[in-house]
Design a protein around this motif. Structure first.
Motif, PDB file in Angstrom:
ATOM      1  N   GLN A 191       0.830  -1.204   0.000  1.00  0.00           N
ATOM      2  CA  GLN A 191       0.000   0.000   0.000  1.00  0.00           C
ATOM      3  C   GLN A 191       0.863   1.253   0.000  1.00  0.00           C
ATOM      4  N   GLU A 192       1.935   1.232   0.825  1.00  0.00           N
ATOM      5  CA  GLU A 192       2.807   2.404   0.856  1.00  0.00           C
ATOM      6  C   GLU A 192       3.464   2.616  -0.494  1.00  0.00           C
ATOM      7  N   ILE A 193       3.925   1.531  -1.113  1.00  0.00           N
ATOM      8  CA  ILE A 193       4.549   1.664  -2.433  1.00  0.00           C
ATOM      9  C   ILE A 193       3.547   2.231  -3.423  1.00  0.00           C
ATOM     10  N   GLN A 194       2.306   1.742  -3.348  1.00  0.00           N
ATOM     11  CA  GLN A 194       1.282   2.246  -4.262  1.00  0.00           C
ATOM     12  C   GLN A 194       1.066   3.734  -4.047  1.00  0.00           C
ATOM     13  N   GLN A 195       1.048   4.145  -2.765  1.00  0.00           N
ATOM     14  CA  GLN A 195       0.856   5.566  -2.473  1.00  0.00           C
ATOM     15  C   GLN A 195       1.987   6.386  -3.067  1.00  0.00           C
ATOM     16  N   GLN A 196       3.227   5.895  -2.905  1.00  0.00           N
ATOM     17  CA  GLN A 196       4.359   6.642  -3.461  1.00  0.00           C
ATOM     18  C   GLN A 196       4.281   6.700  -4.974  1.00  0.00           C
ATOM     19  N   ILE A 197       3.866   5.606  -5.599  1.00  0.00           N
ATOM     20  CA  ILE A 197       3.739   5.627  -7.056  1.00  0.00           C
ATOM     21  C   ILE A 197       2.675   6.628  -7.463  1.00  0.00           C
ATOM     22  N   GLY A 198       1.584   6.712  -6.687  1.00  0.00           N
ATOM     23  CA  GLY A 198       0.573   7.722  -6.963  1.00  0.00           C
ATOM     24  C   GLY A 198       1.147   9.122  -6.886  1.00  0.00           C
ATOM     25  N   GLU A 199       1.980   9.363  -5.865  1.00  0.00           N
ATOM     26  CA  GLU A 199       2.587  10.689  -5.740  1.00  0.00           C
ATOM     27  C   GLU A 199       3.481  10.986  -6.934  1.00  0.00           C
ATOM     28  N   GLU A 202       1.410  11.996  -9.779  1.00  0.00           N
ATOM     29  CA  GLU A 202       0.981  13.391  -9.685  1.00  0.00           C
ATOM     30  C   GLU A 202       2.107  14.334 -10.087  1.00  0.00           C
ATOM     31  N   ILE A 203       3.324  14.013  -9.627  1.00  0.00           N
ATOM     32  CA  ILE A 203       4.463  14.876  -9.948  1.00  0.00           C
ATOM     33  C   ILE A 203       4.692  14.901 -11.450  1.00  0.00           C
ATOM     34  N   PHE A 204       4.589  13.745 -12.095  1.00  0.00           N
ATOM     35  CA  PHE A 204       4.770  13.722 -13.542  1.00  0.00           C
ATOM     36  C   PHE A 204       3.707  14.557 -14.240  1.00  0.00           C
ATOM     37  N   LYS A 205       2.467  14.487 -13.749  1.00  0.00           N
ATOM     38  CA  LYS A 205       1.414  15.287 -14.377  1.00  0.00           C
ATOM     39  C   LYS A 205       1.710  16.772 -14.236  1.00  0.00           C
ATOM     40  N   ASP A 206       2.103  17.189 -13.014  1.00  0.00           N
ATOM     41  CA  ASP A 206       2.439  18.597 -12.804  1.00  0.00           C
ATOM     42  C   ASP A 206       3.576  19.012 -13.726  1.00  0.00           C
ATOM     43  N   LEU A 207       4.575  18.136 -13.838  1.00  0.00           N
ATOM     44  CA  LEU A 207       5.708  18.451 -14.704  1.00  0.00           C
ATOM     45  C   LEU A 207       5.242  18.638 -16.138  1.00  0.00           C
ATOM     46  N   ALA A 208       4.323  17.793 -16.585  1.00  0.00           N
ATOM     47  CA  ALA A 208       3.823  17.921 -17.957  1.00  0.00           C
ATOM     48  C   ALA A 208       3.132  19.265 -18.144  1.00  0.00           C
ATOM     49  N   VAL A 209       2.322  19.667 -17.145  1.00  0.00           N
ATOM     50  CA  VAL A 209       1.628  20.949 -17.255  1.00  0.00           C
ATOM     51  C   VAL A 209       2.632  22.085 -17.343  1.00  0.00           C
ATOM     52  N   LEU A 210       3.647  22.054 -16.457  1.00  0.00           N
ATOM     53  CA  LEU A 210       4.650  23.122 -16.460  1.00  0.00           C
ATOM     54  C   LEU A 210       5.387  23.181 -17.788  1.00  0.00           C
ATOM     55  N   VAL A 211       5.795  22.015 -18.283  1.00  0.00           N
ATOM     56  CA  VAL A 211       6.563  22.002 -19.525  1.00  0.00           C
ATOM     57  C   VAL A 211       5.708  22.512 -20.677  1.00  0.00           C
ATOM     58  N   HIS A 212       4.431  22.173 -20.664  1.00  0.00           N
ATOM     59  CA  HIS A 212       3.546  22.646 -21.728  1.00  0.00           C
ATOM     60  C   HIS A 212       3.420  24.164 -21.678  1.00  0.00           C
TER      61      HIS A 212
ATOM     62  N   VAL B 140      13.861  12.709  -6.977  1.00  0.00           N
ATOM     63  CA  VAL B 140      14.384  13.197  -8.250  1.00  0.00           C
ATOM     64  C   VAL B 140      13.320  13.995  -8.984  1.00  0.00           C
ATOM     65  N   MET B 141      12.079  13.498  -8.952  1.00  0.00           N
ATOM     66  CA  MET B 141      11.025  14.220  -9.650  1.00  0.00           C
ATOM     67  C   MET B 141      10.744  15.555  -8.984  1.00  0.00           C
ATOM     68  N   ILE B 142      10.856  15.616  -7.654  1.00  0.00           N
ATOM     69  CA  ILE B 142      10.651  16.898  -6.980  1.00  0.00           C
ATOM     70  C   ILE B 142      11.742  17.872  -7.387  1.00  0.00           C
ATOM     71  N   GLU B 143      12.993  17.374  -7.479  1.00  0.00           N
ATOM     72  CA  GLU B 143      14.071  18.242  -7.970  1.00  0.00           C
ATOM     73  C   GLU B 143      13.778  18.698  -9.391  1.00  0.00           C
ATOM     74  N   ASN B 144      13.288  17.783 -10.213  1.00  0.00           N
ATOM     75  CA  ASN B 144      12.962  18.160 -11.587  1.00  0.00           C
ATOM     76  C   ASN B 144      11.907  19.253 -11.613  1.00  0.00           C
ATOM     77  N   ILE B 145      10.919  19.129 -10.734  1.00  0.00           N
ATOM     78  CA  ILE B 145       9.884  20.169 -10.684  1.00  0.00           C
ATOM     79  C   ILE B 145      10.515  21.505 -10.326  1.00  0.00           C
ATOM     80  N   ASP B 146      11.423  21.501  -9.340  1.00  0.00           N
ATOM     81  CA  ASP B 146      12.070  22.758  -8.949  1.00  0.00           C
ATOM     82  C   ASP B 146      12.851  23.344 -10.119  1.00  0.00           C
ATOM     83  N   LYS B 147      13.610  22.492 -10.818  1.00  0.00           N
ATOM     84  CA  LYS B 147      14.397  23.002 -11.943  1.00  0.00           C
ATOM     85  C   LYS B 147      13.496  23.556 -13.032  1.00  0.00           C
ATOM     86  N   VAL B 148      12.396  22.874 -13.288  1.00  0.00           N
ATOM     87  CA  VAL B 148      11.498  23.349 -14.339  1.00  0.00           C
ATOM     88  C   VAL B 148      10.856  24.664 -13.921  1.00  0.00           C
TER      89      VAL B 148
END
Lengths: 273, 219
Positions: A191-199, A202-212, B140-148
């Motif tokens: 469950q903890e691993i699943q939660q971290q994967i969920g986080e 979310e981070i990847f989605k935010d990154l996609a929005v920022l990059v866009h 690493v992804m949090i660092e990537n967010i900061d850099k972006v």
């Protein structure tokens, strides 16, 4: 009870020879009820054996056959009872026969209820207990000395076997509890691993929005630079033209000065003369 | 914390033990060895204060360890399984006839190493290792967010600067066009002036030649 009914039936047959044919269904119903009673008693005795050391797969099989037998008897007797009831409605028979048939029907109902009760009890006990495995198929975890025990066992030895089986059941319960604890802990980790994967998701989605968004910014920068480049090119062209015009202006200015010089020279010569 | 004490025994006889801290775990362990019921293979855990004693008995050999209550059950029992396999592989049949503490000199070092491994190394458990790796990925992804985000800020500055540059070049173009117009008009005025001067000179010369301002002799 059933015998009394049969005795009550006989005087009618002896008194009225003409109605002998109509007495057969009633007597058949009485006989069927008697057989059902006997079978239900046997069934109850077998049910009482469930959960004891005598509980074996053979006994379970016998119980099953007895249940089927009772079912068949109930079906036959029910058909005969219906036949007798039809005769009572259609033919004009005396009241005492009707009363006898009603009594048989009531007896039939009572024996059915008793059978259903015994059947329910059998189902409960079959679920609660497992059959006692005979000597030949004891589990391999028993020691060789226990396996070698002869088929004719004394009650003390039988009790020892039961105690051994109980300890085995406790051991299995312990193993089950242990495995459940391990599985629960593993589930918590997963469950903890699943939660971290969920986080991370979310981070990847935010990154996609920022990059866009930054892509749009870079497009703006590109268009700004292109516009600047075009404007600068046009300005350069304008300045080139201005430069050419200015050179022409210089030529014209020199020409005017020369003309003025000549005119002055002529005027001076004329005045001197 | 993790695993603090470990012991290997046969029945109630202790063959090897190791203690990472100074506690009374040894005495409690002996009591547990004597109290475990039956002779079957078993897994069981006893709790005492903040510590839990995990016991695993297989084929007459008992392995016991004391762990912190935060260690759970999966890692201590994996440790017990590992110790049991190492012990059987090392000593084989000798365990059934060994003297008390007969293997303690050699095997206590193995116990110590394995206690350290299962207490500290995240690789001891695949779930913990995966958890650690996911934590690293998350960091690493949090660092990537900061850099972006930093890149975004700098891109915003660049957008402002290029917008300024665009405005400036537009004004430059406008002034260049105005300058060209000014120079062109100056050229026009000079040309007109030249033409006028030439006409005046021609008139004066004709006036002399024709003997008068009205040019009577030529017409």
């Amino acid at each position: 009870m059933s015998f009394q009914d049969i005795e009550a039936g006989r005087p009618f047959s002896s008194r009225r020879g003409l109605m002998n044919g109509k007495q057969d269904p009633t007597q058949a119903v009485a006989a069927g009820i008697f057989q059902i009673n006997t079978a239900v008693s046997t069934f109850q005795r077998l049910v009482n054996t469930l959960g004891t050391p005598k509980d074996t797969p053979d006994l379970r099989e016998k119980l099953h056959k007895t249940r089927l037998h009772i079912g068949q008897l109930v079906k036959d007797t029910s058909a005969k009872l219906k036949q007798a009831s039809d005769i009572d409605h259609h033919a004009e028979v005396n009241a005492s026969k009707k009363i006898a048939d009603a009594k048989l029907a009531k007896d039939f109902q009572a024996v059915l209820k008793e059978f259903q009760k015994a059947q329910r009890l059998a189902a409960e006990r079959e679920t609660a207990y497992t059959p006692f495995v005979p000597q030949a198929v004891l589990p391999s975890s028993y020691t060789a000395s226990e396996v070698d025990v002869g088929s004719d066992k004394s009650p003390e030895q039988r009790a020892l076997l039961v105690e051994s089986r109980r300890q085995e059941v406790l051991f299995l319960d312990n193993e089950i509890a242990f495995n459940e604890a391990i599985i629960e802990e593993r589930e918590q980790g997963i469950q903890e691993i699943q939660q971290q994967i969920g986080e991370v998701n979310e981070i990847f989605k935010d990154l996609a929005v920022l990059v866009h968004e930054q892509g749009a910014m870079i497009d703006d920068i590109g268009s700004n630079i292109e516009n600047s480049h075009a404007a600068t090119a046009q300005a350069k062209s304008q300045l080139a033209k201005a430069s050419k015009t200015q050179r022409s202006n210089s030529s014209l200015t020199c020409l005017l000065l020369v003309i003025f010089g000549i005119v002055l020279l002529i005027v001076i010569i004329v005045l001197a003369a | 914390m993790g695993i603090l004490y470990a012991l290997v025994g046969r029945g109630s006889v202790v063959l090897a033990e190791f203690s990472g801290t100074t506690t009374n775990a040894s005495a409690i362990a002996r009591q547990i060895l004597e109290k475990i019921p039956g002779n079957n293979d078993t897994h069981v855990s006893y709790s005492q204060d903040r510590y839990i004693f995990h016991v695993k008995r297989t084929d007459g050999l008992t392995v016991l360890c004391m762990a912190d209550d935060t260690a759970g059950r999966r890692i201590p029992f994996a440790f017990l399984e590992d110790i049991h396999q190492k012990f059987v592989r090392t000593y084989g049949r000798a365990v059934h006839s060994a003297q008390p503490y007969g293997m303690n000199e050699e095997f206590s070092r193995v116990l110590s190493q394995q206690m350290e491994y299962y207490s500290s190394d995240p690789n001891a458990d695949r779930i913990n290792r995966l958890k650690g790796e996911m934590s690293q990925v998350r960091n690493v992804m949090i660092e990537n967010i900061d850099k972006v985000l930093d890149r975004g800020d700098r891109l915003e500055l660049l957008v402002d600067k290029t917008a300024n540059m665009q405005g400036n070049t537009f004004r430059f173009r406008k002034q260049a066009r105005r300058f060209r117009s000014t120079v062109w008009w100056r050229n026009v005025k000079l040309t007109i002036a030249l033409i006028v001067v030439l006409l005046v000179i021609v008139y004066v010369v004709l006036a002399f030649v024709c003997h008068g301002p009205a040019l009577p002799s030529c017409f």
